[in-house]
Structure formats: structure tokens, C-alpha cells
Design an enzyme around this catalytic site. Sequence first.
Site, PDB file in Angstrom:
ATOM      1  CG  HIS A 142      -0.507   0.046   2.456  1.00  0.00           C
ATOM      2  ND1 HIS A 142      -0.822  -0.946   3.344  1.00  0.00           N
ATOM      3  CD2 HIS A 142       0.014   0.969   3.212  1.00  0.00           C
ATOM      4  CE1 HIS A 142       0.573  -0.964   4.655  1.00  0.00           C
ATOM      5  NE2 HIS A 142       0.796   0.551   4.319  1.00  0.00           N
TER       6      HIS A 142
ATOM      7  NE  ARG B 125     -12.838  -4.678 -19.926  1.00  0.00           N
ATOM      8  CZ  ARG B 125     -11.982  -4.917 -19.353  1.00  0.00           C
ATOM      9  NH1 ARG B 125     -10.374  -4.853 -20.365  1.00  0.00           N
ATOM     10  NH2 ARG B 125     -11.161  -4.608 -17.992  1.00  0.00           N
TER      11      ARG B 125
ATOM     12  CD  GLU C 161      -9.745  -9.111 -24.700  1.00  0.00           C
ATOM     13  OE1 GLU C 161      -9.121  -8.516 -23.572  1.00  0.00           O
ATOM     14  OE2 GLU C 161     -11.234  -9.061 -24.531  1.00  0.00           O
TER      15      GLU C 161
ATOM     16  CG  ASN D 164      -1.616  -6.236 -19.955  1.00  0.00           C
ATOM     17  OD1 ASN D 164      -1.749  -5.257 -20.905  1.00  0.00           O
ATOM     18  ND2 ASN D 164      -2.835  -5.628 -19.229  1.00  0.00           N
ATOM     19  CG  ASP D 165      -6.691 -10.812 -21.713  1.00  0.00           C
ATOM     20  OD1 ASP D 165      -6.059 -11.371 -21.220  1.00  0.00           O
ATOM     21  OD2 ASP D 165      -7.314 -10.437 -21.281  1.00  0.00           O
TER      22      ASP D 165
ATOM     23  CB  CYS E 239      -7.761  -0.160 -23.898  1.00  0.00           C
ATOM     24  SG  CYS E 239      -7.512  -1.622 -24.225  1.00  0.00           S
TER      25      CYS E 239
END
Lengths: 88, 596
Positions: B204, B347, B446, B469-470, B517
Site C-alpha cells: 500500500h 468496456r 485481444e 495484455n491478453d 488500451c
Amino acid sequence: MIQKEIVLLNKLGLHIRPAAQFTKIAAKYKADVYLIRDGMRVNAKSIMGVMMLAAGQGTKLALECIGEDEEQLCNELMALIENKFHEE
Amino acid sequence: MKSDPPATAGHSVETVLRGIPASPGVSIGRVHLLIAERVHVPPHKIAPSEVQRELERFERAVGQTRAAIERSRERALTVAGIAVGKIFDAHLMILDDVVFQQQVRARVEREQFSVDYIVNDVLGQNIEIMRKQPGETFRERAADIGDVLNRLLRFLRGEGDVMPQSFSEPVVLVAADLSPTDALHVDRHLIHGIATDQGGLTSHTAILARSLDIPAIVGLGNLSTQVHDGDSIILNCNSGKVILHAGAATLAEYRGKQERYLAFQSALENLKDLPASTTDGHEVQLWGNIELPFEAESVLAHGGSGVGLFRSEFLFLTRDTVPSEDEQFDTYGKAAEILAPRPLVIRTFDLGGDKLHGSINIKQERNPFLGYRAIRVSLSRRDLFRAQLRAILRASRRGNVRVMFPFISGLEELREAKAVLAEAAAELTRERIPHDPHVQVGIMVELPSAVMMAEQLARECDFLSIGTNDLIQYAVAADRGNEAVAAYYRSFHPGVVRMIDLTVKAGHKAGKPVAICGELGGNPVAAPLLVGLGIDEISTNSTNIPEIKKIVRTLSYEECRRIAARALRLDTAAEIQDYLTGELKKRLADLPIWFS
């Protein structure tokens, strides 16, 4: 008094979120609830108590419900555990 | 790690320690040591007649603490996101632990001590037990209970909430660890740096320091036991280096580094209101990725021109029930209003995969990443999907709202999703509920199959957005969370670069814009490549926007295109990465990423 042996199958064990789900149910009932691990007995209505068990995935615990509505309480908690705390 | 060298006649020797750079910057100052020892509360006897008053004091303090934690939770969600917000959920659960509160009441009545003493004793015992357990989780839980205890004691003593911060000069805060509350309420005008013994990149303290823009280094081992208040300290938070008792030469060197860093930052600040256009006038839109409506403000503050990815599934992550249509309408509408007339791309829920939720019954699957997730969940849970689309259509009257479907593998899902959207619009019309029926519809690219079908897909929607990412993980079949194969997850894999190229060309052939994105969009090294491949919009975390803008504004579109063309001819991920790094370094030698 009802006593049951349980095994935690969910991934997170009794991590804070599952522990919160557990104590939320326990608090609804009049009966007292305890969880016991290796001789350590904690009040299962207390989130700090439940967290203290350090119960990860695969941990064996004893569940103890004592009081007038012990049966419904025990059933609801067992359902939560069997459904793996709806994690997956 | 070196230990403190023997000090000679009051002079200390320059000492260097290394930790994990958690939030960038260079800070030079004097140590302010924050010691998080538990306070001693003496056993103060009360008269039987005072019991009632003590119990009332307890009720009041619990109420005040709850309100304070809720405020912290809101602030944490706004500045740092859900992961930090959840810490305060845990604090609320600890505070409202029924057994704890019962114990306190029963013991005050029975033992007749002040409630301060009893609270400290009950929670203190819990802390001690947690601390004895092995493992990071228990240490954190102990710290959480300690945090709640401190707040409760402050309110019981009538001292107000957060730690007092009145320093006559800027300080560098040094602590074994910062409690989430202290980290959240650090005043960056007074505290110019943070250095802690514990913590990692995702702790944190690290997350908050980054959000609050305070240079920080974590994981320094035993720094807090080696320093005293007022010691001279330098933090190079770009490399993770801490220098204690620096000599004149070192100080001068770091003053220079600090100036360069600040000059770069203020140069970025000056770009805020300028467009992201290349030196030869090719303009790219820089958008932000958000998961909470208020984060839209941060996107604008960082000079973004819209939101290219609003992760709506956050609505599920902070609660146990399914969010209602009205609640969603409210949330989407808020973000849309903040941004209007700039676009907000929502999304639809990306649930499943690694983002599971209790309120949607998703069975455990052997292979969740190839399983029931995202649009697949939405298409089979029409009630949920329709409610979300209705909320989006209604919210679009409050701004420039677009809808984006995740995890599209081919035309069937896109057509089906569009049909549900049309139904939702027809329903609203029948019910005479105000909405904008003309929202733009886009898809996430993706999945490799969507790349191959990008042109056909683009013809049937308004925009494409590449989720790197995917896409990378499905293209190279490597789960980057799995250490054994993480090395195969290469952002600059030539196969991935070609996929981006194919998608952009296909989208443009159909006359539709193509956005990116995923995390690649925030990577400075990738920026010239993405611009050169013809990406129209880059959507990334808002804190990355100024730096990407600086890069875009420094280069010409022509050289970006040359760089992209050359990268497409290289054979391996390592070659592409080295090439791109070299090209960027040549043109922008003062980027903070080179300072390590």
C-alpha cells in the site's frame, strides 16, 4: 451441540474476505459458534478470531455450534464452506 | 546491505543502501523517523458510577472511527484504486467485530478500568498473537489492527484523526512500515520522500506514494534502525539507492540529478494542454484507463483527451451483490459528465478468467483463461448484460459515451452483442426512458482470431481497441503470472508486433480508428513503434500520459514510421526491444527510465 469436521477447499482459505462472509452468517444466529484448529479454539463470530486461525486452503478444522438455532446455523455455514465461499 | 560504519568524533561516513524503487523522483533532505511503537495506556481505575459514561465514550469513539475509516476508504479509492480501498474495508470489519465490542463492554463493567485501557488491552492481545504467526499476511493483519487501534485511541483521547505533520522544513519520512492511514494522509508539501524497511512494489505504501506523486523506496531492510531524526539522507527513487550522511561531492551530484528530474517533470507539466502531435503534425489521442468514475478527473489533470477503457467490472469488486441498472447509470453518467465532450469508452463487464465473483456463479474450470469469461458471461447472463447496456444507453445522454465489448473471437459474438444492445434501446424507447440510441460500438481485439478477422469486425462496428495484455498472452500461450513461463511473455515478440500491424491496417481499410488500451501503451519504449504503426489512440494509466505525450511531440511521424518499418523486419523480441530502446535514447536522453 453440533460438531463437524471441515476441510477448507477454497483457494483463499479463511483470508479476510471469506472470514468476513463466515462471521456475517455466524452473527445472524443466537447460537454460539467456535472453530477449532490444533487445539486453538476461537469464537467464530469474531473476524479477528477467525483470521487468527491462519487457516489456508486444505486446512482441517472442527466447527462447533451450541444453542437453540444451532442446526440452521451449522447448515448455512457448511453450505458456505462446501460452495467454496463462492470464490469460483 | 552495509551496516552503520563506526562514527568518528561526531562525523558519520557516507553509507549506501539499496531497496526497491517504488515511486520515481530524487529527494534530498533530513530524516524524520516515524516510530510505530504501540502506545502505553496505563490501567486507570474508574468508579462504578463512571461505567456508563465510559461505555458511551466507547460508542462515540467507535462511531467517529468508523466515519474516519470510511473517509479514508473513499480517499483511497479515489487516489489509489480498489486494492488500497480494500484495506480500509478490512479495517471496518475489524472495528465492527462484534466479539471485540462485546469484550470491551463486558470488561469495562466487570473490571472497571478506563475504556482506553481495555480497548488497548483487547486489541493489543490480538496484535501480539498475529505477530507471532509466521508469514507476511499476519504481519499485515497485525498492522491493520494496530492502525484501527491507534485511530480509536486518538478519538477516545479527543485528539482527532491523523498523525500531526508540522515540520519546519521538508523531510524524508523513514519508518519500518507506514500504516495505510499514515501513508494515505502524507502531505506531499512537507514530506518530500518516503523510505521504509518493509514493503514491495505492490504494497500500500508503494501504491499510495505513486498515486500521491511522492518519491519512495521500500524494502530497505533495517534502514529505520540506522538513522536518527535530522540525519542527512538522499533517495534516488529511480534506482532504489539511499545515501546516508552524504559528503559534499555526492550532495552536489544528486542536486544535479534532482534538478534534471524536476526540469523534466515541469517540462511535462507544460505539455498538459497541448495536443499529442508529432513535429510534422500527425495527432494521436492520449486517453486514460480508469476503474472508478472519479479517476476521469486524474486523466484530465494529466492532459488526457478522453477515457479509452473504463473497467466497469469494478462495480462488482467492492461488494457482494449485482449492481443495479440505476446504480450503473449513476456511475457511468458521473464519469461521462466529468469528461464531456471528450469520449468515455465503457468496456462491458470482463468477469471470469482471473476476475471471479461470488454473485455470478462461475464454476471452477480447468482452464479459466480459455473459459467462461467477459462477453461469454454477458451473452449467457442476458439479465445482467441488458441492465448494463440500458445503463450505458441512458448515461450516454450525459456525455460522449461509447461501448466496447471484450473478448470477441469473431463476428457471431459481435452481432449477438449488438442485437442485445438494439433490444435494450428498443425497450427504453417503449418505456419512454430518455437515452441516446446512437452510441458508438467497438470491440477489444485481444484474441488472435479477432486479429485475423479484424477487417470484417471493423466493418460491423465503429472502432477497434487492442488489449495487449491478453493478446500477448494468447498469442504466445504464456501466462505471465506463472513464473515458470513468464519469460515467454514478450511484449515485443515479433509475432505480437505483426498482430498490431495487421489490426491497424485492417481497421483503417474499413475506415475505422484503432486504439491500444493494454499496458504496452504506457511503455515509453513502445510509443514510437505504436505511433509509427498508425495507432490512432493510446489509452493508458493517467500517470503515463505526460511522458508518452512528450515522446510523441519530440518525434516526427515520418521517423516513427521508419522505426516501425524497421522493427517489423527484426527477428526476435530482444532485437526489437534493443532497437527501440536505442532509438528512443538517441532522441530523448533525459527520460527518467534511463536514470538507473
